[in-house]
Design an enzyme around this catalytic site. Structure first.
Site, PDB file in Angstrom:
ATOM      1  N   LYS A 189      -5.250  10.232   3.247  1.00 38.12           N
ATOM      2  CA  LYS A 189      -5.745   8.853   3.392  1.00 38.12           C
ATOM      3  C   LYS A 189      -4.592   7.875   3.577  1.00 38.12           C
ATOM      4  O   LYS A 189      -4.600   7.067   4.503  1.00 38.12           O
ATOM      5  CB  LYS A 189      -6.555   8.449   2.155  1.00 38.12           C
ATOM      6  CG  LYS A 189      -6.835   6.956   2.078  1.00 38.12           C
ATOM      7  CD  LYS A 189      -7.606   6.555   0.852  1.00 38.12           C
ATOM      8  CE  LYS A 189      -6.803   6.011  -0.292  1.00 38.12           C
ATOM      9  NZ  LYS A 189      -6.185   4.696  -0.140  1.00 38.12           N
ATOM     10  N   ASN A 190      -3.606   7.949   2.690  1.00 40.43           N
ATOM     11  CA  ASN A 190      -2.572   6.914   2.725  1.00 40.43           C
ATOM     12  C   ASN A 190      -1.614   7.052   3.908  1.00 40.43           C
ATOM     13  O   ASN A 190      -0.806   6.163   4.154  1.00 40.43           O
ATOM     14  CB  ASN A 190      -1.826   6.858   1.379  1.00 40.43           C
ATOM     15  CG  ASN A 190      -2.704   6.240   0.295  1.00 40.43           C
ATOM     16  OD1 ASN A 190      -3.734   5.635   0.602  1.00 40.43           O
ATOM     17  ND2 ASN A 190      -2.314   6.411  -0.956  1.00 40.43           N
TER      18      ASN A 190
ATOM     19  N   ASP B 126      -1.159   7.715  -8.376  1.00 42.10           N
ATOM     20  CA  ASP B 126      -2.529   8.025  -7.950  1.00 42.10           C
ATOM     21  C   ASP B 126      -3.089   9.274  -8.634  1.00 42.10           C
ATOM     22  O   ASP B 126      -4.284   9.538  -8.551  1.00 42.10           O
ATOM     23  CB  ASP B 126      -2.585   8.209  -6.425  1.00 42.10           C
ATOM     24  CG  ASP B 126      -2.228   6.926  -5.690  1.00 42.10           C
ATOM     25  OD1 ASP B 126      -2.279   5.852  -6.306  1.00 42.10           O
ATOM     26  OD2 ASP B 126      -1.895   7.011  -4.495  1.00 42.10           O
TER      27      ASP B 126
ATOM     28  N   ARG C 215      -1.085  -6.735  -7.358  1.00 44.36           N
ATOM     29  CA  ARG C 215      -0.768  -6.226  -6.024  1.00 44.36           C
ATOM     30  C   ARG C 215      -0.328  -7.298  -5.014  1.00 44.36           C
ATOM     31  O   ARG C 215      -0.949  -7.471  -3.950  1.00 44.36           O
ATOM     32  CB  ARG C 215      -1.935  -5.402  -5.464  1.00 44.36           C
ATOM     33  CG  ARG C 215      -2.380  -4.309  -6.400  1.00 44.36           C
ATOM     34  CD  ARG C 215      -3.410  -3.396  -5.784  1.00 44.36           C
ATOM     35  NE  ARG C 215      -2.826  -2.348  -4.955  1.00 44.36           N
ATOM     36  CZ  ARG C 215      -3.534  -1.439  -4.301  1.00 44.36           C
ATOM     37  NH1 ARG C 215      -4.832  -1.451  -4.349  1.00 44.36           N
ATOM     38  NH2 ARG C 215      -2.928  -0.521  -3.572  1.00 44.36           N
TER      39      ARG C 215
ATOM     40  N   CYS D 215      -8.283  -1.322  -4.107  1.00 44.01           N
ATOM     41  CA  CYS D 215      -8.675  -1.138  -5.507  1.00 44.01           C
ATOM     42  C   CYS D 215      -8.107  -2.240  -6.384  1.00 44.01           C
ATOM     43  O   CYS D 215      -6.981  -2.694  -6.184  1.00 44.01           O
ATOM     44  CB  CYS D 215      -8.165   0.206  -6.019  1.00 44.01           C
ATOM     45  SG  CYS D 215      -9.030   1.600  -5.314  1.00 44.01           S
TER      46      CYS D 215
ATOM     47  N   ARG E 219     -14.152   6.379  -0.385  1.00 41.97           N
ATOM     48  CA  ARG E 219     -13.065   5.814   0.439  1.00 41.97           C
ATOM     49  C   ARG E 219     -11.929   6.814   0.600  1.00 41.97           C
ATOM     50  O   ARG E 219     -11.139   6.715   1.539  1.00 41.97           O
ATOM     51  CB  ARG E 219     -12.484   4.548  -0.232  1.00 41.97           C
ATOM     52  CG  ARG E 219     -13.301   3.309  -0.035  1.00 41.97           C
ATOM     53  CD  ARG E 219     -12.552   2.093  -0.549  1.00 41.97           C
ATOM     54  NE  ARG E 219     -11.158   2.173  -0.186  1.00 41.97           N
ATOM     55  CZ  ARG E 219     -10.136   1.879  -0.992  1.00 41.97           C
ATOM     56  NH1 ARG E 219     -10.356   1.479  -2.210  1.00 41.97           N
ATOM     57  NH2 ARG E 219      -8.892   1.986  -0.574  1.00 41.97           N
TER      58      ARG E 219
HETATM   59  N1  EPU Z   1       4.569  -4.724  -5.148  1.00 43.12           N
HETATM   60  C1  EPU Z   1       4.995  -6.043  -5.247  1.00 43.12           C
HETATM   61  N2  EPU Z   1       5.220  -6.740  -4.096  1.00 43.12           N
HETATM   62  C2  EPU Z   1       4.998  -6.200  -2.866  1.00 43.12           C
HETATM   63  C3  EPU Z   1       4.555  -4.868  -2.771  1.00 43.12           C
HETATM   64  C4  EPU Z   1       4.337  -4.140  -3.941  1.00 43.12           C
HETATM   65  O1  EPU Z   1       5.194  -6.562  -6.349  1.00 43.12           O
HETATM   66  O2  EPU Z   1       5.208  -6.890  -1.870  1.00 43.12           O
HETATM   67  C5  EPU Z   1       4.316  -3.959  -6.388  1.00 43.12           C
HETATM   68  C6  EPU Z   1       2.833  -3.637  -6.531  1.00 43.12           C
HETATM   69  O3  EPU Z   1       2.127  -4.696  -7.140  1.00 43.12           O
HETATM   70  C7  EPU Z   1       2.840  -2.392  -7.373  1.00 43.12           C
HETATM   71  C8  EPU Z   1       4.122  -1.682  -6.887  1.00 43.12           C
HETATM   72  O4  EPU Z   1       4.930  -2.698  -6.276  1.00 43.12           O
HETATM   73  O5  EPU Z   1       2.967  -2.709  -8.714  1.00 43.12           O
HETATM   74  C9  EPU Z   1       3.879  -0.547  -5.929  1.00 43.12           C
HETATM   75  O6  EPU Z   1       3.217  -0.982  -4.789  1.00 43.12           O
HETATM   76  P1  EPU Z   1       3.325  -0.277  -3.368  1.00 43.12           P
HETATM   77  O7  EPU Z   1       3.580  -1.339  -2.372  1.00 43.12           O
HETATM   78  O8  EPU Z   1       4.232   0.901  -3.427  1.00 43.12           O
HETATM   79  O9  EPU Z   1       1.848   0.245  -3.203  1.00 43.12           O
HETATM   80  P2  EPU Z   1       0.883   0.010  -1.991  1.00 43.12           P
HETATM   81  O10 EPU Z   1       1.599   0.192  -0.707  1.00 43.12           O
HETATM   82  O11 EPU Z   1       0.077  -1.222  -2.209  1.00 43.12           O
HETATM   83  C10 EPU Z   1       0.269   2.535  -1.703  1.00 43.12           C
HETATM   84  C11 EPU Z   1      -1.003   3.295  -1.743  1.00 43.12           C
HETATM   85  C12 EPU Z   1      -1.503   3.347  -3.168  1.00 43.12           C
HETATM   86  C13 EPU Z   1      -0.454   3.989  -4.047  1.00 43.12           C
HETATM   87  C14 EPU Z   1       0.887   3.260  -3.907  1.00 43.12           C
HETATM   88  C15 EPU Z   1       2.014   3.922  -4.661  1.00 43.12           C
HETATM   89  C16 EPU Z   1      -1.945   2.798   0.429  1.00 43.12           C
HETATM   90  C17 EPU Z   1      -2.984   2.096   1.226  1.00 43.12           C
HETATM   91  N3  EPU Z   1      -1.975   2.630  -0.886  1.00 43.12           N
HETATM   92  O12 EPU Z   1      -0.075   1.237  -2.183  1.00 43.12           O
HETATM   93  O13 EPU Z   1      -2.654   4.158  -3.142  1.00 43.12           O
HETATM   94  O14 EPU Z   1      -0.861   3.923  -5.386  1.00 43.12           O
HETATM   95  O15 EPU Z   1       1.249   3.176  -2.518  1.00 43.12           O
HETATM   96  O16 EPU Z   1       2.190   5.227  -4.226  1.00 43.12           O
HETATM   97  O17 EPU Z   1      -1.133   3.532   0.974  1.00 43.12           O
HETATM   98  C18 EPU Z   1      -4.700   5.015  -3.904  1.00 43.12           C
HETATM   99  O18 EPU Z   1      -4.655   5.798  -2.936  1.00 43.12           O
HETATM  100  O19 EPU Z   1      -5.515   5.128  -4.862  1.00 43.12           O
HETATM  101  C19 EPU Z   1      -3.739   3.918  -3.954  1.00 43.12           C
HETATM  102  C20 EPU Z   1      -3.878   2.865  -4.744  1.00 43.12           C
END
Ligand code: EPU
Length: 418
Positions: A22-23, A305, A121, A116, A397
């Site tokens: 998915k990701n 995750d 975030r 989610c 999802r």
């Molecule tokens: N963060 C910030 N500022 C930013 C970006 C991130 O403070 O600009 C913080 C976030 O709030 C969080 C941490 O950094 O506390 C990690 O966030 P990251 O950006 O790595 O996560 P993401 O890209 O929003 C993706 C996956 C998530 C998975 C995370 C970590 C997707 C669509 N989502 O999220 O997947 O948990 O990386 O591996 O790729 C899931 O599949 O259930 C899911 C939530």
């Protein structure tokens, strides 16, 4: 309202085949619009996030053919349009259209993304990255408006190795003038998958999968093709189910290195598992689970995750385990439902002290987010009696054919409508 109805305590055996990640796919589809020709993705999972992204690409005038897990995307006539708010809010990954549209048209108007509810975030690192590349960003109502006269390569340091920011900046920088360096980049396997597609389309990206990524801007991106990597979180979820209920359950089509942290934790607990040909895991329930401590970290650490699914396994360990979530501030929504089912858990902030083994009993529970939902399914599968899980759209999802995969292995789970 749709619910899962799960009759617990049935052994899992046979084979469960893992789908595409998915990701990865949620970033590969937006990446595809950077091509001025056609892009082919193989091993695309049929999940609701994929459908939402297809809708967005079609709205931008892309043509998509999707059958037998192969997606052909013709992006030669892509136009820059505002994606409606309801569509952007369906998933988090709609934010990848910021980077992609900015690179392609130097202008993107995107509503705040959904996803989610597991913490605040923010996307400040994405925005800082776009600005470093020369873009101006403003917020109007619920929308980001991002424009650049031209994008120029820059040195960008991420305060945290964010997956989303790393990918979004890579997308934005791929056609910029000059070279971009992302330092403290995220190293998750999905990032390598996206860079592979972009390079196949003609981009010049090196270092993906390490904490320093170099992107030399190119003028043109043409046709491209890539296999979506196996979903390491889906794989980990089924591996955890196998540890709890498996009788030589085979989880097929994984990449062992991607779930190394989980496998080493399971071995520490005393789980019987064997990896065959680097891509199949055969797993059986042991007599007893030893308690362990689990702390979620960025890759290659223990994936956030998989934290919620793992916490269900810890309820069956013989003694006290500590489970700590370090990435998101609000990823413990499932704990109160585990407690309702009979688990002995003390939750303080982001740390759960789990004492086991405790018998779980079927009852009414809620999937508060995607992985919380996966945790509820695991709990239902091991519980005595019948468990009803509400808000299953979160689970759908991210888990392709979850009912078929589980019933094929001997579980009793169905979707009911009430
Ligand atoms: N963060 C910030 N500022 C930013 C970006 C991130 O403070 O600009 C913080 C976030 O709030 C969080 C941490 O950094 O506390 C990690 O966030 P990251 O950006 O790595 O996560 P993401 O890209 O929003 C993706 C996956 C998530 C998975 C995370 C970590 C997707 C669509 N989502 O999220 O997947 O948990 O990386 O591996 O790729 C899931 O599949 O259930 C899911 C939530």
């Amino acid at each position: 309202m749709k619910k899962f109805k799960i009759e617990g305590q049935h052994e899992l055996t046979g084979e469960i085949k893992i789908s595409g990640a998915k990701n990865s796919v949620v970033a590969l589809i937006p990446a595809a619009i950077l091509s001025d020709e056609k892009v082919t993705l193989y091993n695309v999972p049929d999940i609701s996030d994929t459908k939402a992204l297809m809708e967005i690409v079609e709205l931008l005038n892309g043509k998509i053919e999707y059958k037998n897990e192969t997606m052909k995307i013709d992006t030669s006539k892509i136009e820059n349009k505002v994606v409606p708010e309801e569509l952007s809010k369906k998933l988090r990954a709609s934010y990848y259209f910021m980077g992609a549209l900015l690179a392609k048209f130097k202008y993107a108007e995107i509503y705040f993304p959904g996803g989610c509810n597991i913490g605040s975030r923010p996307i400040d690192f994405h925005i800082k990255g776009f600005k470093k590349l020369g873009a101006k960003v403003k917020i109007e109502g619920n929308k980001y408006i991002i424009r650049a006269e031209k994008l120029k390569g820059a040195r960008i340091y991420l305060d945290f190795a964010s997956v989303g920011a790393t990918i979004n900046i890579m997308l934005a920088a791929v056609k910029a003038e000059g070279t971009t360096y992302i330092s403290n980049a995220a190293k998750e396997p999905e990032i390598v998958n996206i860079a592979t597609l972009l390079n196949n389309m003609g981009a010049k990206i090196t270092g993906a999968g390490t904490s320093e990524i170099k992107i030399e801007g190119v003028e043109y991106l043409g046709k491209g093709v890539v296999d979506v990597i196996p979903d390491r979180i889906e794989a980990g979820t089924y591996v955890i189910m196998g540890a709890l209920l498996g009788n030589k359950l085979r989880i097929a089509g994984i990449i062992e290195d991607h779930i190394e942290a989980l496998l080493s934790k399971l071995k520490e607990m005393g789980v019987n598992l064997k990896v065959e040909n680097d891509c199949d895991i055969i797993i059986s329930k042991p007599e007893e689970f030893r308690p362990i401590n689990v702390k979620t970290l960025v890759f290659p650490g223990f994936a956030t995750d998989l934290g919620q699914p793992m916490s269900v396994l810890l309820t069956q360990a013989n003694g006290m385990s500590i489970f700590e979530e370090t990435i998101y501030e609000n990823r413990m929504g499932h704990i109160k439902y585990l407690q309702k089912m009979g688990a002995n858990i003390t939750l303080t902030d982001r740390t759960a002290i789990i004492t086991g083994p405790t018998k779980l009993y079927g009852t009414d529970v809620v999937a508060t987010d995607l992985r919380a939902g996966a945790a509820m399914v695991i709990a239902g599968l091991i519980a005595e009696g019948t468990t009803y899980v509400e808000e299953i759209e979160h689970v759908l999802r991210g888990y392709e054919n979850i009912i078929e995969k589980l019933t094929g292995a001997g579980a009793k789970i169905e979707i009911i409508e009430e």
